[in-house]
Design an enzyme around this catalytic site. Structure first.
Site, PDB file in Angstrom:
ATOM      1  N   GLU A 290      -6.031 -47.455  37.431  1.00  0.00           N
ATOM      2  CA  GLU A 290      -6.027 -46.007  37.181  1.00  0.00           C
ATOM      3  C   GLU A 290      -6.988 -45.337  38.160  1.00  0.00           C
ATOM      4  O   GLU A 290      -8.139 -45.719  38.271  1.00  0.00           O
ATOM      5  CB  GLU A 290      -6.452 -45.718  35.731  1.00  0.00           C
ATOM      6  CG  GLU A 290      -6.602 -44.241  35.396  1.00  0.00           C
ATOM      7  CD  GLU A 290      -5.360 -43.402  35.684  1.00  0.00           C
ATOM      8  OE1 GLU A 290      -4.326 -43.652  35.050  1.00  0.00           O
ATOM      9  OE2 GLU A 290      -5.419 -42.511  36.562  1.00  0.00           O
TER      10      GLU A 290
ATOM     11  N   ALA B 170      11.610 -21.519  29.634  1.00  0.00           N
ATOM     12  CA  ALA B 170      11.443 -21.537  28.173  1.00  0.00           C
ATOM     13  C   ALA B 170      11.670 -22.931  27.625  1.00  0.00           C
ATOM     14  O   ALA B 170      12.405 -23.141  26.656  1.00  0.00           O
ATOM     15  CB  ALA B 170      12.394 -20.537  27.520  1.00  0.00           C
TER      16      ALA B 170
ATOM     17  N   ARG C  46       9.420 -31.365  35.047  1.00  0.00           N
ATOM     18  CA  ARG C  46       8.546 -32.308  35.737  1.00  0.00           C
ATOM     19  C   ARG C  46       9.399 -33.300  36.523  1.00  0.00           C
ATOM     20  O   ARG C  46      10.574 -33.473  36.242  1.00  0.00           O
ATOM     21  CB  ARG C  46       7.667 -33.052  34.721  1.00  0.00           C
ATOM     22  CG  ARG C  46       6.744 -32.120  33.952  1.00  0.00           C
ATOM     23  CD  ARG C  46       5.935 -32.881  32.907  1.00  0.00           C
ATOM     24  NE  ARG C  46       5.030 -33.858  33.477  1.00  0.00           N
ATOM     25  CZ  ARG C  46       3.810 -33.579  33.929  1.00  0.00           C
ATOM     26  NH1 ARG C  46       3.345 -32.351  33.880  1.00  0.00           N
ATOM     27  NH2 ARG C  46       3.051 -34.524  34.428  1.00  0.00           N
TER      28      ARG C  46
ATOM     29  N   HIS D 280       6.016 -33.899  -5.444  1.00  0.00           N
ATOM     30  CA  HIS D 280       5.992 -32.443  -5.575  1.00  0.00           C
ATOM     31  C   HIS D 280       4.545 -31.995  -5.758  1.00  0.00           C
ATOM     32  O   HIS D 280       3.820 -32.613  -6.532  1.00  0.00           O
ATOM     33  CB  HIS D 280       6.825 -32.012  -6.786  1.00  0.00           C
ATOM     34  CG  HIS D 280       6.741 -30.542  -7.059  1.00  0.00           C
ATOM     35  ND1 HIS D 280       7.409 -29.624  -6.279  1.00  0.00           N
ATOM     36  CD2 HIS D 280       6.037 -29.845  -7.996  1.00  0.00           C
ATOM     37  CE1 HIS D 280       7.140 -28.406  -6.734  1.00  0.00           C
ATOM     38  NE2 HIS D 280       6.308 -28.507  -7.771  1.00  0.00           N
TER      39      HIS D 280
HETATM   40  P1  NAI Z   1      11.849 -28.218  30.493  1.00  0.00           P
HETATM   41  O1  NAI Z   1      12.795 -28.995  31.320  1.00  0.00           O
HETATM   42  O2  NAI Z   1      11.692 -28.524  29.036  1.00  0.00           O
HETATM   43  O3  NAI Z   1      12.185 -26.645  30.616  1.00  0.00           O
HETATM   44  C1  NAI Z   1      12.214 -25.982  31.846  1.00  0.00           C
HETATM   45  C2  NAI Z   1      12.952 -24.669  31.709  1.00  0.00           C
HETATM   46  O4  NAI Z   1      12.814 -23.934  32.924  1.00  0.00           O
HETATM   47  C3  NAI Z   1      14.456 -24.843  31.486  1.00  0.00           C
HETATM   48  O5  NAI Z   1      14.834 -24.134  30.327  1.00  0.00           O
HETATM   49  C4  NAI Z   1      15.082 -24.280  32.772  1.00  0.00           C
HETATM   50  O6  NAI Z   1      16.328 -23.665  32.545  1.00  0.00           O
HETATM   51  C5  NAI Z   1      14.023 -23.261  33.213  1.00  0.00           C
HETATM   52  N1  NAI Z   1      14.057 -22.907  34.650  1.00  0.00           N
HETATM   53  C6  NAI Z   1      14.188 -23.765  35.694  1.00  0.00           C
HETATM   54  N2  NAI Z   1      14.161 -23.068  36.865  1.00  0.00           N
HETATM   55  C7  NAI Z   1      13.998 -21.757  36.562  1.00  0.00           C
HETATM   56  C8  NAI Z   1      13.891 -20.546  37.337  1.00  0.00           C
HETATM   57  N3  NAI Z   1      13.919 -20.545  38.666  1.00  0.00           N
HETATM   58  N4  NAI Z   1      13.749 -19.360  36.687  1.00  0.00           N
HETATM   59  C9  NAI Z   1      13.720 -19.332  35.329  1.00  0.00           C
HETATM   60  N5  NAI Z   1      13.792 -20.444  34.556  1.00  0.00           N
HETATM   61  C10 NAI Z   1      13.933 -21.642  35.150  1.00  0.00           C
HETATM   62  O7  NAI Z   1      10.444 -28.365  31.258  1.00  0.00           O
HETATM   63  P2  NAI Z   1       8.923 -28.202  30.835  1.00  0.00           P
HETATM   64  O8  NAI Z   1       8.755 -27.275  29.679  1.00  0.00           O
HETATM   65  O9  NAI Z   1       8.230 -27.893  32.102  1.00  0.00           O
HETATM   66  O10 NAI Z   1       8.525 -29.649  30.320  1.00  0.00           O
HETATM   67  C11 NAI Z   1       8.570 -30.758  31.212  1.00  0.00           C
HETATM   68  C12 NAI Z   1       8.686 -32.065  30.452  1.00  0.00           C
HETATM   69  O11 NAI Z   1       7.519 -32.328  29.704  1.00  0.00           O
HETATM   70  C13 NAI Z   1       9.862 -32.043  29.495  1.00  0.00           C
HETATM   71  O12 NAI Z   1      10.584 -33.236  29.662  1.00  0.00           O
HETATM   72  C14 NAI Z   1       9.212 -31.987  28.144  1.00  0.00           C
HETATM   73  O13 NAI Z   1       9.974 -32.654  27.163  1.00  0.00           O
HETATM   74  C15 NAI Z   1       7.868 -32.674  28.381  1.00  0.00           C
HETATM   75  N6  NAI Z   1       6.871 -32.165  27.443  1.00  0.00           N
HETATM   76  C16 NAI Z   1       6.971 -32.472  26.118  1.00  0.00           C
HETATM   77  C17 NAI Z   1       6.094 -31.952  25.209  1.00  0.00           C
HETATM   78  C18 NAI Z   1       6.272 -32.291  23.768  1.00  0.00           C
HETATM   79  O14 NAI Z   1       6.968 -33.246  23.460  1.00  0.00           O
HETATM   80  N7  NAI Z   1       5.692 -31.536  22.838  1.00  0.00           N
HETATM   81  C19 NAI Z   1       5.006 -31.054  25.593  1.00  0.00           C
HETATM   82  C20 NAI Z   1       5.020 -30.761  26.997  1.00  0.00           C
HETATM   83  C21 NAI Z   1       5.909 -31.313  27.862  1.00  0.00           C
END
Ligand code: NAI
Length: 462
Positions: A33, A177, A269, A441
């Site tokens: 790491e 979003a 990502r 409950h």
């Molecule tokens: P995401 O892939 O979930 O969402 C990205 C959004 O950006 C999509 O809705 C897409 O349509 C939009 N987008 C792309 N290009 C665009 C543009 N030029 N203009 C406007 N909108 C656009 O990606 P996010 O939220 O960055 O997350 C990345 C990864 O990290 C995901 O795989 C997610 O599952 C993971 N993650 C999971 C968490 C959890 O489980 N609680 C917390 C944070 C991240």
């Protein structure tokens, strides 16, 4: 030169869990790491710090909106941003030190630095070459870049920079979003920031159940988050203190701009394997730039495995952890298994959103006959007692066999509730199995049982 049965590259949830399981299975194990602390993105700049900020700001929200109704009178607390940052850092530190303790306990060597793989069986860190019968790549992912958008981690930031801003911005524009955009958008909206989310698609949280998408968006709007949907961000322009975001509406190609103090780029990502030298090794890749693996997480090069965000599948810490444990079993000559059909997803907003298995849209597309059992938290006494009646539990089951195919929850504790459905699915349970199980409950989990009852003769409290 030191030699190991297995060297794991990367100490995120995939890598460190794999290292612990390898050591438990009797393998001489090291983990490389390069960060100052163990735990990868999740513990240092992802899941854990964002949960600290979500918790702190949720407390503020409760004080501002619900305390008075419960008879708790007085001024709401004011925000000491530096102290909130210190609390966040302390949360990170106790967790990363916890992994260090577990490494020592399991006699895992932490090789500090960034690794390259000069050839199968060898890992180079700095000037030292270490021998390894097996190498597991668990190097995770990094924020994807967006054309026309230059990240400086001060004004235009990724999920890393947004966690350590030097002050709370007045106006935040979130691009995307998805999970990151909505969790972080919630944090700042609760701190009084004007939050505008710009999303390319017509629905939030791509891939989620349509009914959840709609209801979730309604609830977020009620919390003050604004949405511009069907809008593709073209570019950002930043000065030292402000930014301008230009987007195009898909429906008519018209161009618009938004002003912001800070812009969060949360558009997904990408797998991270910079500097490993996998090109030179001839490791096969997928069309989408992930490291290709077989059913045993083995790459095209013998003795090199890969898990987590660098390979196919949802980029989730717990998916990487499962793969980490399973690949350890494989390396130890046993049988590792991950059930990719039962990997829950959770969004830690308030209310939380959680899902597992099939969506209604997916079942329709597959032509599968199904039934829906739904129950609103408005019918759950415990939820109503704590101002958490928004949301519902929805269970999808096979129309003939009643076998549970998926579940979708918006509501209090959704991220924990989903797991009783996961366990049920692992055992191939029917909705009736869930419905016949006694639930204490008053708990939120009664809403899960009621949704299961609704798949049969009907929920009681609806
Ligand atoms: P995401 O892939 O979930 O969402 C990205 C959004 O950006 C999509 O809705 C897409 O349509 C939009 N987008 C792309 N290009 C665009 C543009 N030029 N203009 C406007 N909108 C656009 O990606 P996010 O939220 O960055 O997350 C990345 C990864 O990290 C995901 O795989 C997610 O599952 C993971 N993650 C999971 C968490 C959890 O489980 N609680 C917390 C944070 C991240």
């Amino acid at each position: 030169m030191s030699s190991y049965d297995v060297i794991i590259i990367g100490s995120g949830p995939g890598g460190y869990v794999s290292a612990i399981r390898c050591a438990q299975l009797g393998l001489k194990t090291a983990c490389v790491e390069g960060r100052e602390t163990l735990g990868g993105t999740c513990l240092n700049v992802g899941c854990i710090p964002s949960k600290a900020l979500l918790h702190a700001t949720h407390m503020l929200h409760e004080a501002e909106h619900n305390f008075a109704d419960m008879g708790l009178k007085g001024k709401s607390p004011s925000v000491d941003w530096n102290q909130m940052q210190a609390y966040k850092q302390n949360t990170i530190d106790t967790n990363t030190k916890g992994i260090e303790f577990l490494f020592k306990k399991n006699k895992i060597d932490w090789i500090k630095g960034w690794a390259t793989i000069p050839e199968a069986g060898k890992v180079k860190v700095g000037d030292e070459i270490h021998e390894a019968k097996n190498i597991i790549i668990a190097t995770g992912s990094a924020p994807a870049s967006l054309p026309g958008v230059e990240v400086d981690e001060k004004i235009v930031v990724t999920s890393t920079g947004i966690l350590s801003l030097n002050k709370v911005p007045k106006k935040l524009v979130v691009i995307g979003a998805g999970v990151i955009g909505l969790e972080i958008g919630s944090v700042y909206a609760r701190l009084g920031t004007e939050v505008t989310v710009v999303e390319y698609l017509d629905a939030i949280t791509p891939g989620m159940d349509g009914e959840v998408q709609k209801n979730f968006m309604k609830l977020l709007k009620k919390q003050g988050i604004k949405f511009i949907m069907g809008a593709a961000v073209q570019s950002t322009e930043a000065t030292k203190t402000k930014a301008k975001v230009t987007y195009k509406l898909r429906k008519d190609e018209s161009e618009h701009t938004l002003d912001a103090d800070v812009v969060l780029v949360a558009t997904g990502r990408k797998p991270f394997y910079d500097g490993l030298g996998i090109d030179a090794l001839g490791v096969e890749m997928t069309k989408r730039g992930q490291i290709a693996v077989n059913d045993h997480w083995q790459t095209s090069v013998k003795g090199i495995y890969a898990i987590g965000d660098v390979i196919e599948g949802p980029m989730l810490a717990h998916k990487a952890e499962d793969e980490g444990m399973a690949v350890a079993e494989v390396v130890a000559g046993k049988h590792g298994h991950v059930n990719y059909g039962v990997i829950p997803g959770v969004i830690y907003t308030h209310p939380e959103v959680a899902n597992v298995g099939a969506t209604e849209e997916g079942l329709k597309e597959a032509g599968r006959a199904y039934k829906v059992g739904k129950f609103s938290f408005m019918g759950n006494a415990r939820a109503k007692a704590v101002f958490a009646g928004d949301g519902f539990v929805k269970i999808l089951a096979d129309k003939e066999t009643d076998r549970i195919l998926g579940a979708h929850i918006i509501g209090p504790g959704a991220g924990d509730l989903i797991h009783e459905v996961c366990v049920a699915m692992e055992f191939g349970a029917s909705a009736e199995d869930l419905a016949m199980t006694c639930h204490a409950h008053p708990t939120y989990s009664e809403a899960v049982r009621e949704a299961a009852l609704a798949c049969g003769n009907g929920a009681i409290h609806m």
